[in-house]
Motif scaffolding. Structure first.
Motif, mmCIF file in Angstrom:
data_model
loop_
_atom_site.group_PDB
_atom_site.id
_atom_site.type_symbol
_atom_site.label_atom_id
_atom_site.label_comp_id
_atom_site.label_asym_id
_atom_site.label_seq_id
_atom_site.Cartn_x
_atom_site.Cartn_y
_atom_site.Cartn_z
ATOM 1 N N GLU A 464 0.830 -1.211 0.000
ATOM 2 C CA GLU A 464 0.000 0.000 0.000
ATOM 3 C C GLU A 464 0.859 1.254 0.000
ATOM 4 O OE1 GLU A 464 -3.441 2.284 2.641
ATOM 5 O OE2 GLU A 464 -2.354 0.560 3.474
ATOM 6 N N GLU A 465 1.910 1.271 0.825
ATOM 7 C CA GLU A 465 2.798 2.431 0.849
ATOM 8 C C GLU A 465 3.436 2.655 -0.515
ATOM 9 O OE1 GLU A 465 5.602 1.907 3.947
ATOM 10 O OE2 GLU A 465 4.132 2.028 5.570
ATOM 11 N N SER A 466 3.808 1.572 -1.172
ATOM 12 C CA SER A 466 4.429 1.690 -2.484
ATOM 13 C C SER A 466 3.445 2.211 -3.530
ATOM 14 C CB SER A 466 4.975 0.322 -2.907
ATOM 15 O OG SER A 466 5.613 0.404 -4.152
ATOM 16 N N ILE A 467 2.211 1.736 -3.480
ATOM 17 C CA ILE A 467 1.197 2.192 -4.448
ATOM 18 C C ILE A 467 0.863 3.663 -4.222
ATOM 19 C CG2 ILE A 467 -1.217 1.915 -5.143
ATOM 20 C CD1 ILE A 467 -0.935 -1.064 -4.644
ATOM 21 N N LEU A 468 0.744 4.069 -2.965
ATOM 22 C CA LEU A 468 0.425 5.472 -2.672
ATOM 23 C C LEU A 468 1.524 6.417 -3.136
ATOM 24 C CD1 LEU A 468 -1.130 5.142 0.913
ATOM 25 C CD2 LEU A 468 -2.324 5.695 -1.208
ATOM 26 N N SER A 499 8.832 -2.311 -6.774
ATOM 27 C CA SER A 499 9.886 -2.351 -5.757
ATOM 28 C C SER A 499 9.301 -2.569 -4.362
ATOM 29 C CB SER A 499 10.702 -1.058 -5.786
ATOM 30 O OG SER A 499 11.411 -0.942 -6.986
ATOM 31 N N GLY A 500 8.174 -1.915 -4.088
ATOM 32 C CA GLY A 500 7.529 -2.100 -2.793
ATOM 33 C C GLY A 500 6.983 -3.501 -2.623
ATOM 34 N N ILE A 501 6.460 -4.077 -3.705
ATOM 35 C CA ILE A 501 5.950 -5.448 -3.639
ATOM 36 C C ILE A 501 7.092 -6.421 -3.384
ATOM 37 C CG2 ILE A 501 4.776 -7.263 -4.947
ATOM 38 C CD1 ILE A 501 3.268 -5.058 -6.433
ATOM 39 N N VAL A 502 8.225 -6.203 -4.063
ATOM 40 C CA VAL A 502 9.391 -7.058 -3.836
ATOM 41 C C VAL A 502 9.881 -6.928 -2.394
ATOM 42 C CG1 VAL A 502 11.793 -7.459 -4.497
ATOM 43 C CG2 VAL A 502 10.075 -7.029 -6.254
#
Length: 601
Positions: A464-468, A499-502
């Motif tokens: 979520e942080e990466s998507i935002l 990158s956040g998902i990884v």
């Protein structure tokens, strides 16, 4: 067709988002359902306030054999001691990182905190058993040194990274105007930090400490190895005590009938304590007010009232002392990590061999070969189950829901609750539902499904942080080119947030590798290599627990701890590299978007 696809995608994302709600409700329901026979036969008050735990003494009435008050007191005492140690040191460490740490050392010190947070609890417990307990023996007036003090110190070190990370984020979220305004009014740097910034971050500080308390209440393996595990009331710092979590682990292997139901009821009491802590955190967050200039630096003692002279107090010496305390505490934290890593490596590196890693394993000779196979299978299954649900939940929270809506608050509350449930409770739930109700018994299948629930909050938060953080201009460009919302998410947003998902995958792998309590009663604890998901298997942490428990495999336990530390360090390095790549990619995309949409382009 595009509209139908968008509606279907929205339905899938919404259903995934509320999976956390269903999971928490299911855990509470099944644990409570299995606890009702014990509460009915023993009596709720007799069970909670009973002072004797003697399940095998059949000559005593049932109401007098199952009392968990000594374990409740033991849990509260150890948690209070851990909060005093880890909470205080965590707050001072956060202050040091935010304002007093040299820039060249800040990245290194962040890695220190991350390493402390990533070390499996079984390593902490073994370190406490072989290092801390002998040191306490030098000052103990009795022969018994495993007890409340040892448990509090180990738990204090374990919760320190949690407290430090949350408090630091809260301090850094305070507007810079607070700090600059205090300096402009004549405060020293230390006074500005302790008199203006820290009070403004009070809510975040309290939240960090409470989350540390939740971690301490639910810890199992580390406490079991150093607390002594006698179900009695505490009489001093060296009194052998048993906590609620340890009570479940100690008796679970041979319990049956009412005894087993009483252990599950113990887990339900523990679950209620954790839910109350989460309710307290939610209440604090609801009371938290946004910071603005109107509330900044309000005068005290009538300083702002007409005719009242402002009162000035000389607090420079106190604030300087607090600054030096923060520096000293930060140095102690760094030394603790260095000593812990150094001790494990000195004791373990020399015993790592090809035979230990890959040799045949059995009852007569245990090696780590089953751990490689079992851990790999557990990681694969847990990620296959949790990753799609976690990413879909993050997409719903970031893309489909209205920010600040009741649905978002509900989902986030249950995600946070799922993250704070003790691993031993997950183990009970997995044994009851996956092992018992679904007929999986002790198997890697049951362990993998249980781990999927454990790592789900980590995947949701990081994704979520990466998507935002993905620029809105990318979404607008996709929509402007005629793509629907679902297509824009899959083709534009998720690739930009990869990158956040990884990072979430790497963090989840670290949690799986270090997990032990939840797997002992779902996947099993055997020295054999599994041939499929219906077989029992032992992860690295479980194998280390078996090595330490046998007494004949002390060198192998050190070697396993060393391997776990190396693995944690590599995972932290990967997370750091992913975060740097993400930040550089974000800057590149932002620069490209600004140049593309510039009126002078």
């Amino acid at each position: 067709q595009s509209s139908a696809r968008d509606k279907a995608a929205r339905a899938v994302f919404t259903a995934s988002a509320f999976f956390s709600v269903v999971a928490v409700a299911g855990i509470v329901f099944f644990i409570m359902l299995e606890s009702l026979p014990a509460f009915s036969e023993i009596g709720v008050l007799n069970f909670i306030f009973g002072t004797t735990w003697a399940p095998t003494k059949d000559f005593l009435p049932v109401s007098e054999r199952f009392g968990i008050l000594p374990m409740i007191v033991g849990s509260l005492v150890v948690t209070a001691g851990a909060t005093l140690v880890g909470g205080t040191m965590g707050v001072f460490t956060a202050i040091f990182l935010a304002y007093f740490c040299p820039k060249r050392l800040k990245a290194v010190f962040n890695q220190v905190i991350n390493l402390l947070a990533g070390i499996p609890s079984i390593v902490y417990g073994y370190f406490g058993l072989v290092v801390l307990v002998p040191l306490l023996a030098e000052v103990s007036p009795t022969n018994s040194v495993q007890g409340a003090l040892a448990g509090s110190l180990i738990l204090g070190i374990m919760i320190l990274p949690t407290v430090a990370s949350i408090v630091r984020n809260s301090i850094e979220s305070v507007p810079e105007a607070y700090f600059e305004g205090a300096l402009a009014l004549g405060c020293s740097r230390e006074q500005a930090v302790f008199k203006a910034v820290l009070p403004a971050a009070k809510s975040g500080t309290v939240t960090g400490v409470i989350m540390g308390i939740g971690r301490a209440v639910g810890e199992t393996m580390a406490v079991m190895m150093v607390a002594g595990n006698t179900p009695q009331f505490i009489e001093g710092p060296f009194t052998s005590i048993r906590t609620l979590t340890v009570n479940i682990v100690m008796d679970m292997n041979y319990a049956e009938g009412l005894h087993l139901q009483a252990l599950i009821a113990t887990g339900f009491v523990l679950l209620v304590l954790v839910l109350l802590l989460n309710a307290l955190i939610a209440a604090i967050n609801r009371r938290k007010k946004p910071l603005d200039k109107k509330t900044a630096l309000k005068p005290r003692d009538g300083g702002g009232q007409s005719g009242a002279a402002p009162v000035f107090k000389n607090t420079g010496a106190l604030c300087r002392g607090l600054k030096y305390a923060a520096v000293v505490v930060a140095c102690i934290v760094a030394l603790c990590l260095v000593f812990l890593i150094g001790f494990v490596f000195v004791k373990g590196v020399g015993h790592i061999s090809f035979d230990l890693l890959f040799g045949e394993s059995g009852n007569d000779k245990m090696t780590l070969r089953p751990a490689f196979v079992s851990t790999g299978m557990l990681i694969a299954l847990a990620l296959v189950v949790a990753l799609p649900i976690g990413v879909a939940t993050a997409v719903y929270l970031a893309e489909y829901s209205k920010r600040g809506s009741r649905a978002v608050k509900t989902v986030r509350l249950f995600v946070d609750t799922l993250a704070s449930i003790p691993s031993i409770v997950f183990g009970l739930f997995g044994a009851l539902v996956f092992g018992g109700l679904m007929g999986m018994d002790y198997s890697l299948l049951a362990g993998g499904f249980t781990l999927a629930l454990i790592i789900l909050p980590t995947i949701i938060r990081a994704t979520e942080e990466s998507i935002l953080a993905v620029p809105d201009s990318l979404r607008e460009a996709g929509l402007a080119l005629g793509a629907g919302k679902a297509r824009t998410i899959f083709k534009v947003v998720l690739p930009a947030a990869m990158s956040g998902i990884v990072t979430s995958i790497i963090l989840s792998i670290g949690r799986i590798v270090g997990e032990s309590a939840a797997l002992i009663y779902t996947a099993g604890a055997v020295p054999y290599t599994p041939s499929g998901y219906l077989d029992q298997g032992s992860s690295f942490a479980v194998m280390m627990w078996m090595f330490a428990g046998e007494g004949m495999y002390v060198d192998s336990a050190y070697a396993t701890a060393c391997i776990l530390m190396i693995f944690v360090a590599l995972l932290n390095l990967l997370v750091t590299l992913c975060e740097r790549k993400f930040r550089s990619e974000e800057r590149r995309v932002g620069k490209e978007c600004r140049s593309r949409w510039s009126p002078y382009h």
